[in-house]
Motif scaffolding. Sequence first.
Motif, PDB file in Angstrom:
ATOM      1  N   SER A   2       0.826  -1.201   0.000  1.00  9.43           N
ATOM      2  CA  SER A   2       0.000   0.000   0.000  1.00  9.43           C
ATOM      3  C   SER A   2       0.867   1.261   0.000  1.00  9.43           C
ATOM      4  N   LYS A   3       0.221   2.352  -0.317  1.00  8.25           N
ATOM      5  CA  LYS A   3       0.918   3.631  -0.397  1.00  8.25           C
ATOM      6  C   LYS A   3       1.481   4.051   0.971  1.00  8.25           C
ATOM      7  N   SER A   4       0.707   3.809   2.040  1.00 10.27           N
ATOM      8  CA  SER A   4       1.193   4.193   3.374  1.00 10.27           C
ATOM      9  C   SER A   4       2.378   3.327   3.800  1.00 10.27           C
ATOM     10  N   ASP A   5       2.361   2.037   3.443  1.00  7.15           N
ATOM     11  CA  ASP A   5       3.498   1.166   3.758  1.00  7.15           C
ATOM     12  C   ASP A   5       4.749   1.622   3.008  1.00  7.15           C
ATOM     13  N   GLN A   6       4.579   2.020   1.754  1.00  3.31           N
ATOM     14  CA  GLN A   6       5.714   2.514   0.991  1.00  3.31           C
ATOM     15  C   GLN A   6       6.280   3.790   1.609  1.00  3.31           C
ATOM     16  N   LEU A   7       5.399   4.666   2.071  1.00  5.56           N
ATOM     17  CA  LEU A   7       5.840   5.903   2.698  1.00  5.56           C
ATOM     18  C   LEU A   7       6.610   5.617   3.995  1.00  5.56           C
ATOM     19  N   ILE A   8       6.106   4.686   4.787  1.00  7.96           N
ATOM     20  CA  ILE A   8       6.800   4.312   6.027  1.00  7.96           C
ATOM     21  C   ILE A   8       8.150   3.683   5.708  1.00  7.96           C
TER      22      ILE A   8
END
Length: 125
Positions: A2-8
């Motif tokens: 997911s996009k949030s996992d990539q950001l983290i």
Amino acid sequence: MSKSDQLINISVIMSVLIFVSAWIVGLATHKLPVLTTVLNLVVGLSIFIYWLQKQIRINQHIIEGREIVVLGCELIVIACAVYSIVFKQWNGWVKGFQYIFFGIHLSALVLFLIFMLTFKMNKLM
């Protein structure tokens, strides 16, 4: 992923790179005690501010023993970093203490990165 996992993941990778580059630059320029103190201060304040804003946001406060231990250690790290910066103490027991917590913070970041890359999560927060 997911996009949030990539950001983290990107944030954690950048944090690890900052720690490693500070370590290399500090060794090369003989400013390692100063850089570790500043990074420990930033990390300690970040953890403490995150915990405070989380506690303000929730209604029912349940504080576990682990939280108290981690926050106590981070408060000690913050106090020692402020002491080192204010009184320009870069040698002695404070230097060793800062190195130990620099290693702990870096190890925690690397372990968190391994955790994030190993397990798939539906939602981080």
